[in-house]
Every structure is written in structure tokens, then in C-alpha cells.
Design a protein around this motif. Structure first.
Motif, PDB file in Angstrom:
ATOM      1  N   ALA A 410       0.856  -1.251   0.076  1.00  0.00           N
ATOM      2  CA  ALA A 410       0.035  -0.087  -0.061  1.00  0.00           C
ATOM      3  C   ALA A 410       0.871   1.205   0.022  1.00  0.00           C
ATOM      4  N   THR A 411       2.143   1.237   0.466  1.00  0.00           N
ATOM      5  CA  THR A 411       2.962   2.325   0.653  1.00  0.00           C
ATOM      6  C   THR A 411       3.892   2.311  -0.468  1.00  0.00           C
ATOM      7  N   GLY A 412       4.049   1.365  -1.392  1.00  0.00           N
ATOM      8  CA  GLY A 412       4.913   1.196  -2.287  1.00  0.00           C
ATOM      9  C   GLY A 412       6.273   1.021  -1.891  1.00  0.00           C
ATOM     10  N   GLU A 413       6.764   0.267  -0.809  1.00  0.00           N
ATOM     11  CA  GLU A 413       7.960  -0.022  -0.264  1.00  0.00           C
ATOM     12  C   GLU A 413       7.917  -1.748  -0.636  1.00  0.00           C
ATOM     13  N   LYS A 414       9.433  -2.247  -0.466  1.00  0.00           N
ATOM     14  CA  LYS A 414       9.783  -3.561  -0.876  1.00  0.00           C
ATOM     15  C   LYS A 414      10.330  -4.003   0.537  1.00  0.00           C
ATOM     16  N   VAL A 415      10.060  -5.444   0.385  1.00  0.00           N
ATOM     17  CA  VAL A 415      10.392  -6.042   1.834  1.00  0.00           C
ATOM     18  C   VAL A 415      11.519  -7.367   1.469  1.00  0.00           C
ATOM     19  N   ILE A 483      26.080  -8.712  -1.680  1.00  0.00           N
ATOM     20  CA  ILE A 483      25.009  -8.107  -2.485  1.00  0.00           C
ATOM     21  C   ILE A 483      24.408  -6.712  -2.090  1.00  0.00           C
ATOM     22  N   SER A 484      23.834  -6.007  -2.924  1.00  0.00           N
ATOM     23  CA  SER A 484      23.120  -4.922  -2.573  1.00  0.00           C
ATOM     24  C   SER A 484      21.603  -5.138  -2.766  1.00  0.00           C
ATOM     25  N   LEU A 485      20.823  -4.908  -1.928  1.00  0.00           N
ATOM     26  CA  LEU A 485      19.483  -4.977  -1.970  1.00  0.00           C
ATOM     27  C   LEU A 485      18.846  -3.580  -1.377  1.00  0.00           C
ATOM     28  N   VAL A 486      19.252  -2.485  -1.963  1.00  0.00           N
ATOM     29  CA  VAL A 486      18.697  -1.336  -1.475  1.00  0.00           C
ATOM     30  C   VAL A 486      17.360  -1.140  -1.995  1.00  0.00           C
ATOM     31  N   GLY A 487      16.661  -1.630  -2.867  1.00  0.00           N
ATOM     32  CA  GLY A 487      15.482  -1.440  -3.374  1.00  0.00           C
ATOM     33  C   GLY A 487      14.559  -1.668  -2.232  1.00  0.00           C
ATOM     34  N   ALA A 488      14.778  -2.680  -1.126  1.00  0.00           N
ATOM     35  CA  ALA A 488      14.014  -2.517   0.046  1.00  0.00           C
ATOM     36  C   ALA A 488      14.176  -1.712   1.058  1.00  0.00           C
ATOM     37  N   SER A 489      12.995  -1.333   2.050  1.00  0.00           N
ATOM     38  CA  SER A 489      13.214  -0.401   2.896  1.00  0.00           C
ATOM     39  C   SER A 489      12.737  -1.113   4.358  1.00  0.00           C
ATOM     40  N   ARG A 490      11.917  -2.578   4.140  1.00  0.00           N
ATOM     41  CA  ARG A 490      11.637  -3.338   5.364  1.00  0.00           C
ATOM     42  C   ARG A 490      12.467  -4.478   5.458  1.00  0.00           C
ATOM     43  N   ILE A 491      12.892  -5.037   6.590  1.00  0.00           N
ATOM     44  CA  ILE A 491      13.530  -6.205   6.629  1.00  0.00           C
ATOM     45  C   ILE A 491      13.001  -6.859   7.658  1.00  0.00           C
ATOM     46  N   VAL A 492      12.467  -8.147   7.613  1.00  0.00           N
ATOM     47  CA  VAL A 492      12.120  -9.232   8.255  1.00  0.00           C
ATOM     48  C   VAL A 492      13.130 -10.384   8.533  1.00  0.00           C
ATOM     49  N   ILE A 493      13.647 -10.673   9.720  1.00  0.00           N
ATOM     50  CA  ILE A 493      14.561 -11.719  10.067  1.00  0.00           C
ATOM     51  C   ILE A 493      13.743 -12.774  11.029  1.00  0.00           C
ATOM     52  N   LEU A 494      13.359 -13.833  10.194  1.00  0.00           N
ATOM     53  CA  LEU A 494      12.257 -14.862  10.715  1.00  0.00           C
ATOM     54  C   LEU A 494      12.899 -15.635  11.825  1.00  0.00           C
TER      55      LEU A 494
END
Length: 602
Positions: A410-415, A483-494
Motif C-alpha cells: 500500500a505504501t510502495g515499499e519492498k521487503v 550483494i546490494s538490496l537497497v530496493g527494500a526498506s523493510r527487513i524481516v529476520i524470521l
């Protein structure tokens, strides 16, 4: 470890006399032909160097280009500070001064292509790069051909850690295999160990194999030097300087530290205390609460002990990034999850850990086998057969991830979603695909240890650049570096890893140069489950690293503790939303000033 007699492969000199500026390694009796100019920065590189990189370059020169007594060293720079560029620049300068030098770069296989790209970007001379992977050299005979090419001409060899250990520790009578071993141990005149904390365990073939390389010129690169224990840092120090703790200066400082520990009430009076006991004592006193003033003395002595061979740079690039907030989120399990986990008593520790991790994601996974093999084929089929018709509300972590993805969409962010278990990643990919209609390699991307280099690079590129991309599922081991994954702004560590540096590496995939958004990280923990102890274990280890490398006289013990906050005061609109807030039992928060060792880049 005794220093072994060694010899370098050197280009013969036709005009050598007593006045030639030849570099003689007195430890090994070896001679490298020298171009009679100072080892200095190439002009094309110097204009791009930041002050800390120039300082690091001079540190390398001091240790590695001492023509009377060359030795190894450690660059413990925050990855965002540009270690790769720095070492590439040094290698070019090294080969300009020592044309007969043969650099060997040993690194995790997954980042080999990154190094190749960086070398091509910064090259000032046409220096060939060899490796077994792009050459498809799987057999010893094929590898020997590559090694011969490397030895015979000015060039650089890149090799994965496991490939190196496999060749060197191969107990065989095969002639070609023995020749491969000999060349890897005798030919290198400079060895670079990227992610150099990897060979820290003294009980592995890898550390033993690396110790057998005959050149004293070894450089360890690491942004997370401290992993689990003080002992591991000293294992790495011994790797680059085999007699490090036997030197008079080192012994004097160790004795000084022991005298301070003694004043603190410990039985460290024996002059014959073992290195292991010394490491354990230091670890214990850095972890426990106590007299900050006395701890300061111990830390200052540790820093003095390692000052000549360990160059530390904390990094200032945090100021250039929008910022990060790092949460540890304790979630209330469903009644089904609680019932299953309570019934797991009586099985061995490791099996229980794996089962608990699966159940805390969703109880439908209670009988799913752990995917030991990264291809996950068996798990893929099994999960596919059990996933239809499940109630997502029965699995608190699965529910959290699903709701977070909806809010992000909904906010246009990647995870980014990281886990130690491929099984968990496959489950979530299938669940999200079924519930949200998202498609693999369009909206959803997954990279594990079984992914090929091409698959890995394509997934990273498309996730960062495609507006359709939504979520990236990654094995925390396979995606934790390079690696660079700067497209994401939310990170979940399960699942919280007991080694805090593993999580910092994972977070550093998104929190690095190029990131334009505020980054939010969520380390998920099932409350009142066995995994509830993991964040505390990781925190105790992290405390040692922070104290050793970040502590100063203005700090107190409280500066290295996590803050308990109310969800309503989290300053995170996602956590404050009813969809996520309802399942949160407790919330711990790391502030930016408390995580200055977080990784920014490689």
C-alpha cells in the motif's frame, strides 16, 4: 604455530647486484624482484580515496611491504567504507613494485563475480584474473592448467574458501592433486582473505589449510571481525601473524590484562595460564556488568595489543543514509502453536530447535522436514501439498509477514525476508503467491545456497529495479554478504541467529550506500518458546564486540543495552497499525547511535 621455511616464485633477474632494492623475506629466505620505486597509490585511484582509505593503504604498506620483515594484518573496516576498492588499489600498486608477485584472493564463492566486476572497474593495468568457476575447471587436471597460467604470468587468482580447503586438505597420492596443493601453498606472494572472519574456527580444515600458505603476507578483510568469542579474533590474528602472542610486546600486554582481571577477583595468578583461559577471561569480563573503569583498562590494553596489526574503522557513512530502526519483536503464538511446542520435550536440542522454528512460523509445518539441501525439492513438494486450506491466523510469524507485505504494498515499499531455513522461505513464497496472487520472478524473488550465480544476479537486479517487485526471500547464509538490496526498506529476520554478526550482515544488504529510504528491521521471536533465549545470547556476544571496538570513557554499560518500548511509541506506523500491533507481546528497539557497527556495504 611455527613459521615454516618458504620460497616465492620470482621472475629471475638478469642484472642483480648488492645495490639492488630487492625485498628479502628473512622469515622465509625468499626473494622477490623489486621495481625500485616506493609502493604508492596510483594517481587514478588516489583521487577517489577517502582519508580513512589512504590511512588503510599506508597501514597495508607498513605491514606487507616491509622488505626486511613483511607480515600479515587485518582491515576491520565497516563494509560501507570501501574495503574492496582499497585492497584492489593496493594489489595494483603491489604488482607494480613486485612484478613477480602472485596475489591470491580467497573469498566466499557467492561474491566472486562482484570482485571481478570491481577489478575491471578500477583496473589501471591489464592484469588477467583467473578462477576455477568461470574456467569451469572442476577436475584437478583442469585446475592445474589454471594454476600454471597464474604462476607463469603477472596475474591474480580468485578462489572460494571451500574450494581452497578441499584442494589443500585432500589427502591423495594423485600427482596432479599434489601439484595443485603445492602451487596454492607456495606460489602466492600476497593472500587476501575477504570476509576473513570465515576461517575463525580452529577445529576446521579451512583454518589449518590457510595457515599452511607459506607467504607471511596475508590480509584479512572483515566488517564483522568479532563473531562469537574473543578466541576467534585471536585465531585470525594468529593466521596473519603466526607468532603473535609469543612476541615480547604481546606477552607483556597479556600479563598486564591478567593482572587487572586478577584485581577484579579472578584466579588469573598463574604465569602459565593458557591462551584459551586468557580468551575466556577476557570474554567473561567484557560480557558481565561490573566496574566500567576497570573494564576500560582491559579494553585499552586489548587495543594496544592489536594496534600494529589490526586497523579498525567504524565508518562514518551512517550520516549519509536516511537512518535505520532495528526492532526485536516478541509475538504471541496461537493456541495451536503453543500446544505443539509444549509437546516437543524429549527430542534432541537441534531437532527441537528446527521443529520449534517451523511451528513458530505456522503449525502446518510441524511435520515438514528441514531442507538440508538448498535445492529444497523434497520440501517444495511437501509444502505444496499441505499449504492449501490453512488458516493463516494459526501461525503468528506467517501472519505478521503477510500483514507487513500488505502494508508495504500500500505504501510502495519492498521487503526482504531472511531465514536460516530454506523450508521457511519456500513456505512463505507459496503462501504469498496463493493469498496475494503474486508471481515468482515478477513480484517474488528467492535466493538460497542452491541458486546459481546467474539466478542470484538476475534476482537482485530485478528486485532492485522492477516497480513490480514486492518481496525478496533470502537464505541468511547465502545472501548475507556481497550483494546490494537497497530496493527494500523493510527487513524481516524470521529466526534470530545466535551469532549477531550474521544478522548485521543481512541487515546490511539494504542499509548501505544507495539506500534512499528509512530502513526498518524486524527480528521476529515467538514469545514463551525456546527461541526466546536467542536474542539474549546474541546480545551478550554483540556487547563484547561493541565494547572492544566502540567503547570509550564517555560510555556506560547502559549504552549497549536494548530499549524496551511501547508499540504506540515505536515511531513506526506499520507496528502501530492494528494488523501488526494485535500480536505483539513486547518490543525492543535499537537506536541508530547504538548500532554504529551495522553494515552499509561491501
Amino acid at each position: 604455530m611455527c613459521q615454516r621455511k618458504q620460497s616465492y616464485r620470482a621472475r629471475p633477474s638478469e642484472h642483480r647486484n648488492s645495490s639492488d632494492a630487492d625485498a628479502i623475506d628473512k622469515t622465509s629466505g625468499a626473494i622477490l624482484e623489486v621495481v625500485p620505486d616506493a609502493l604508492c597509490l596510483h594517481p587514478q585511484h588516489s583521487q577517489h580515496m577517502k582519508p580513512h582509505q589512504v590511512e588503510g593503504f599506508n597501514f597495508l604498506v607498513k605491514n606487507l611491504a616491509d622488505e626486511n620483515n613483511p607480515g600479515g594484518c587485518i582491515l576491520a573496516h565497516a563494509p560501507g567504507s570501501g574495503k574492496t576498492f582499497l585492497i584492489i588499489s593496493f594489489v595494483h600498486s603491489f604488482l607494480a613494485k613486485y612484478p613477480a608477485g602472485r596475489p591470491l584472493i580467497i573469498l566466499p564463492k557467492g561474491i566472486l563475480s562482484t570482485w571481478r566486476t570491481e577489478f575491471l572497474h578500477w583496473q589501471v593495468d591489464d592484469i588477467p584474473l583467473y578462477d576455477f568457476y568461470s574456467s569451469k575447471a572442476d577436475k584437478r587436471s583442469e585446475q592445474l592448467k589454471v594454476l600454471n597460467l597464474w604462476e607463469e604470468s603477472r596475474s591474480i587468482l580468485l578462489l572460494g574458501y571451500q574450494q581452497f580447503a578441499c584442494i589443500v586438505s585432500d589427502h591423495t597420492s594423485d600427482t596432479e592433486a599434489i601439484m595443485c596443493q603445492e602451487k596454492l601453498l607456495k606460489v602466492p606472494s600476497l593472500v587476501i582473505l575477504d570476509e576473513g572472519h570465515t576461517p575463525r574456527n580452529e577445529e576446521t580444515d579451512l583454518l589449518t589449510s590457510l595457515e599452511n600458505i607459506r607467504t607471511p603476507r596475508k590480509v584479512v578483510l572483515s566488517g564483522t571481525l568479532f563473531q562469537n568469542h574473543v578466541r576467534e579474533v585471536f585465531n585470525i590474528l594468529k593466521l596473519v601473524r603466526s607468532k603473535f602472542l609469543k612476541m615480547d610486546k604481546s606477552r607483556a600486554i597479556v600479563n598486564c590484562i591478567l593482572s587487572k582481571v586478577d584485581l577484579m577477583g579472578k584466579s588469573a595468578r598463574s604465569k602459565n595460564i593458557s591462551d584459551k583461559d586468557f580468551f575466556d577471561l577476557v570474554q567473561e569480563h567484557l560480557q558481565k556488568d561490573g566496574n566500567d573503569k576497570m573494564r576500560a583498562v582491559i579494553i585499552q590494553n586489548l587495543r594496544e595489543l592489536t594496534a600494529d596489526v589490526l586497523h579498525y574503522y567504524q565508518g562514518k557513512l551512517l550520516d549519509e543514509l536516511p537512518g535505520i530502526v532495528d526492532f526485536t519483536v516478541f509475538l504471541n503464538m496461537s493456541s495451536k502453536q503453543e500446544h505443539i511446542i509444549k509437546g516437543l520435550d524429549g527430542i534432541n536440542k537441534f531437532a527441537k530447535r528446527s521443529r520449534c522454528n517451523a511451528v513458530s512460523l505456522h503449525p502446518c509445518l510441524k511435520n515438514a522436514n528441514k531442507a538440508d539441501a538448498d535445492d529444497g525439492n523434497v520440501t517444495n513438494r511437501k509444502i505444496g501439498s499441505i499449504i492449501s486450506g490453512i488458516d493463516i491466523n494459526d501461525g503468528v510469524k506467517a501472519k505478521f509477514v503477510h500483514n507487513l507485505l500488505s502494508l508495504s504494498e500500500a505504501t510502495g515499499e519492498k521487503v526482504l525476508v531472511f531465514s536460516q531455513y530454506v523450508r521457511s522461505l519456500i513456505f512463505l513464497e507459496k503462501l504469498v503467491s496463493r493469498m496475494k496472487g503474486w508471481k515468482s520472478e515478477v513480484h517474488i524473488f528467492r535466493v538460497t545456497g542452491g541458486s546459481t550465480q546467474d539466478q542470484r544476479e538476475q534476482a537482485v537486479h530485478r528486485f532492485n529495479n522492477s516497480p513490480d517487485a514486492r518481496v525478496f526471500f533470502g537464505s541468511i547464509k547465502a545472501c548475507g554478504e556481497g550483494i546490494s538490496l537497497v530496493g527494500a526498506s523493510r527487513i524481516v529476520i524470521l529466526d534470530v541467529h545466535e551469532n549477531p554478526s550474521v544478522m548485521r550482515q543481512a541487515i546490511g544488504r539494504a542499509y548501505r550506500p544507495g539506500q534512499s529510504k528509512m530502513v526498518y528491521c524486524y527480528r521476529l521471536v515467538a514469545a514463551e518458546a525456546p527461541e526466546e533465549a536467542d536474542p539474549h545470547t546474541a546480545s551478550k556476544k554483540e556487547r563484547v564486540s561493541k565494547l572492544w571496538f566502540e567503547w570509550n570513557e564517555l560510555c556506560s554499560s547502559d549504552d549497549f543495552e536494548l530499549a524496551t518500548v511501547d508499540v504506540s511509541d515505536s515511531e513506526d506506523r506499520f507496528l502501530e497499525s492494528p494488523a501488526l500491533k494485535q500480536d505483539i507481546k513486547a518490543l525492543l528497539k535499537r537506536y541508530i547511535s547504538m548500532i554504529s557497527m551495522i553494515l552499509k556495504s561491501d
